[in-house]
Scaffold this motif. Structure first.
Motif, PDB file in Angstrom:
ATOM      1  N   MET A  74      12.139   4.734  -2.307  1.00 42.55           N
ATOM      2  CA  MET A  74      10.840   3.918  -1.709  1.00 42.55           C
ATOM      3  C   MET A  74      11.430   2.710  -1.094  1.00 42.55           C
ATOM      4  SD  MET A  74       8.450   1.377  -4.159  1.00 42.55           S
ATOM      5  CE  MET A  74       7.563   2.734  -5.138  1.00 42.55           C
ATOM      6  N   ASN A  75      12.504   2.087  -1.396  1.00 43.04           N
ATOM      7  CA  ASN A  75      12.959   1.012  -0.696  1.00 43.04           C
ATOM      8  C   ASN A  75      13.278   1.486   0.921  1.00 43.04           C
ATOM      9  OD1 ASN A  75      13.764  -1.778  -0.017  1.00 43.04           O
ATOM     10  ND2 ASN A  75      16.096  -0.907  -0.405  1.00 43.04           N
ATOM     11  N   GLU A  80       0.831  -1.175   0.131  1.00 39.20           N
ATOM     12  CA  GLU A  80       0.043  -0.092   0.224  1.00 39.20           C
ATOM     13  C   GLU A  80       0.827   1.422  -0.005  1.00 39.20           C
ATOM     14  OE1 GLU A  80      -4.083  -0.098   1.645  1.00 39.20           O
ATOM     15  OE2 GLU A  80      -2.875  -1.311   3.395  1.00 39.20           O
ATOM     16  N   TYR A  81       1.974   1.401   0.840  1.00 34.92           N
ATOM     17  CA  TYR A  81       2.754   2.573   0.728  1.00 34.92           C
ATOM     18  C   TYR A  81       3.526   2.495  -0.514  1.00 34.92           C
ATOM     19  CZ  TYR A  81       2.318   4.270   5.804  1.00 34.92           C
ATOM     20  OH  TYR A  81       2.137   4.757   6.747  1.00 34.92           O
ATOM     21  N   GLY A  82       3.642   1.486  -1.062  1.00 31.22           N
ATOM     22  CA  GLY A  82       4.485   1.593  -2.412  1.00 31.22           C
ATOM     23  C   GLY A  82       3.670   1.933  -3.422  1.00 31.22           C
ATOM     24  N   LEU A 101       5.803   1.104 -10.189  1.00 29.21           N
ATOM     25  CA  LEU A 101       6.516   2.351 -10.012  1.00 29.21           C
ATOM     26  C   LEU A 101       6.758   2.432 -11.574  1.00 29.21           C
ATOM     27  CD1 LEU A 101       8.102   4.753  -9.324  1.00 29.21           C
ATOM     28  CD2 LEU A 101      10.180   3.065  -8.797  1.00 29.21           C
ATOM     29  N   LEU A 102       7.436   1.286 -12.369  1.00 23.06           N
ATOM     30  CA  LEU A 102       7.889   1.760 -13.740  1.00 23.06           C
ATOM     31  C   LEU A 102       6.673   2.030 -14.458  1.00 23.06           C
ATOM     32  CD1 LEU A 102      10.277  -1.205 -14.288  1.00 23.06           C
ATOM     33  CD2 LEU A 102      10.939   1.175 -13.945  1.00 23.06           C
ATOM     34  N   VAL A 103       5.555   1.089 -14.488  1.00 22.38           N
ATOM     35  CA  VAL A 103       4.447   1.631 -15.408  1.00 22.38           C
ATOM     36  C   VAL A 103       3.968   2.876 -15.008  1.00 22.38           C
ATOM     37  CG1 VAL A 103       2.457   0.502 -14.021  1.00 22.38           C
ATOM     38  CG2 VAL A 103       2.360   0.282 -16.394  1.00 22.38           C
ATOM     39  N   PHE A 152      11.759  -7.027  -0.623  1.00 16.44           N
ATOM     40  CA  PHE A 152      12.797  -5.932  -1.332  1.00 16.44           C
ATOM     41  C   PHE A 152      11.823  -5.380  -2.736  1.00 16.44           C
ATOM     42  CE2 PHE A 152      16.116  -4.616  -4.295  1.00 16.44           C
ATOM     43  CZ  PHE A 152      16.452  -3.299  -3.727  1.00 16.44           C
ATOM     44  N   THR A 153      12.053  -4.199  -2.914  1.00 17.09           N
ATOM     45  CA  THR A 153      11.173  -3.448  -3.943  1.00 17.09           C
ATOM     46  C   THR A 153      11.383  -3.972  -5.511  1.00 17.09           C
ATOM     47  OG1 THR A 153      12.877  -1.634  -3.959  1.00 17.09           O
ATOM     48  CG2 THR A 153      10.832  -1.428  -2.590  1.00 17.09           C
TER      49      THR A 153
END
Length: 335
Positions: free
Chosen positions: A225-226, A188-190, A252-254, A242-243
């Motif tokens: 983020m990590n 969720e935080y990610g 994150l990428l998309v 790990f992220t």
């Protein structure tokens, strides 16, 4: 074996519509809460959502629509919340029925403003939903591509792995691959942070920074983020993966690169010189990262994690620092 029972969708936007399409293909019946009766009537007449993903058609006989949230909660076992995070509290303020015994799935990739809580924490603290009954949907998943049956990988997070697996089976199809995780808080935080970083990517695009720099920006965003997830999950004594996992790095990428990304689009407009208000008005859609930036900045005042990208986006959006000035300072901090 856990049974998800009768499943209802809470929300009427594009991601809600995409998830409804996935679920009803498996269950052949869903409840669907939409706040506007006129939108429900148009949906029934047209057999598709009149405002979002209009190319996705439904068998209306498989859907029970209601603008009464309490009616939906009383009659369904699994509630999938897919409302924009800034409006979640307003929807829940109408709630009189008990939800502590329901299986709650949050597909909201945002944070509850004013409370500064990710959605699972909000349901737990305010509505006494036990962690074993709280799940989230993570992973790179633009609604537009899900609607087009393009291959998508979703992660279902839940402290109770049996419940996560049961809901993962509901979503699984030829075009949807699923896996499970116990890292609800991290996912969720990610999902909040990747929206912030997508705004940063958009700002840099609007300022005409090239692909070379965008790659460096996203690399630094992943590290940032990590750092944050390690601290926040340790503080909550929760397991954290790990992220590089698709639920973190993939999302994150998309969100940072795709033309479907609302947050990147919003950031691009800011980089081109739009004010925050004018960008919001022209988009006509919610960029969750705008609200997430403020909430995450306030949370990090307690956590004290080194987050220069978050700080830069906050300075641009809320302190009205010129994007050219703030991003130049940010670039000087990268290696």
């Amino acid at each position: 074996m856990f049974d998800c029972g009768k499943i209802a969708i809470i929300g009427g936007g594009s991601w809600a519509t995409a998830i409804a399409k996935i679920v009803v293909a498996h269950t052949h019946h869903i409840g669907w809460y939409m706040r506007r009766n006129d939108r429900i009537e148009d949906f029934k007449n047209l057999q598709h959502n009149p405002a979002y993903l209009t190319g996705v058609h439904f068998n209306i006989n498989e859907i029970f629509f209601s603008s009464d949230l309490n009616e939906i909660v009383q009659n369904y076992d699994t509630l999938v919340f897919v409302t924009p995070s800034p409006y979640l509290k307003n929807h829940l303020n109408k709630l009189r029925a008990r939800i502590s015994d329901k299986f709650i799935v949050t597909a909201i990739k945002g944070i509850v403003p004013d409370e500064n809580l990710v959605c699972s924490e909000y349901f737990h603290q305010v509505y006494d939903v036990p962690y074993a009954n709280l799940a989230c949907i993570g992973g790179p998943s633009h609604a537009e591509e899900v609607a087009l049956d393009r291959l998508t990988y979703l992660t279902i997070g839940c402290a109770d792995t049996a419940k996560a697996q049961a809901f993962a089976e509901v979503l699984k199809s030829n075009s949807i691959k699923t896996k499970t995780s116990s890292d609800v808080l991290g996912i969720e935080y990610g999902s909040v942070l990747k929206n912030v970083y997508a705004i940063a990517a958009g700002i840099c695009s609007g300022l005409k920074y090239g692909d070379n720099f965008q790659a460096v920006l996203i690399s630094n965003a992943l590290q940032e983020m990590n750092r944050f997830l390690q601290v926040v999950c340790a503080a909550e004594d929760q397991e954290y993966s790990f992220t590089v996992d698709s639920a973190y790095m993939g999302d994150l990428l998309v969100t940072g690169y795709s033309h479907f990304s609302r947050n990147r689009t919003f950031g691009t407009m800011i980089g081109k010189g739009y004010s925050v208000k004018s960008a919001q008005i022209e988009m006509e859609m919610i960029a969750e990262g705008y609200f997430g930036t403020k909430c995450m900045t306030e949370i990090n005042r307690r956590m004290h994690v080194n987050m220069p990208i978050l700080d830069a986006v906050h300075n641009i959006l809320y302190e009205r620092i010129a994007p050219q000035v703030e991003i130049k300072l940010l670039t000087d901090s990268f290696r």
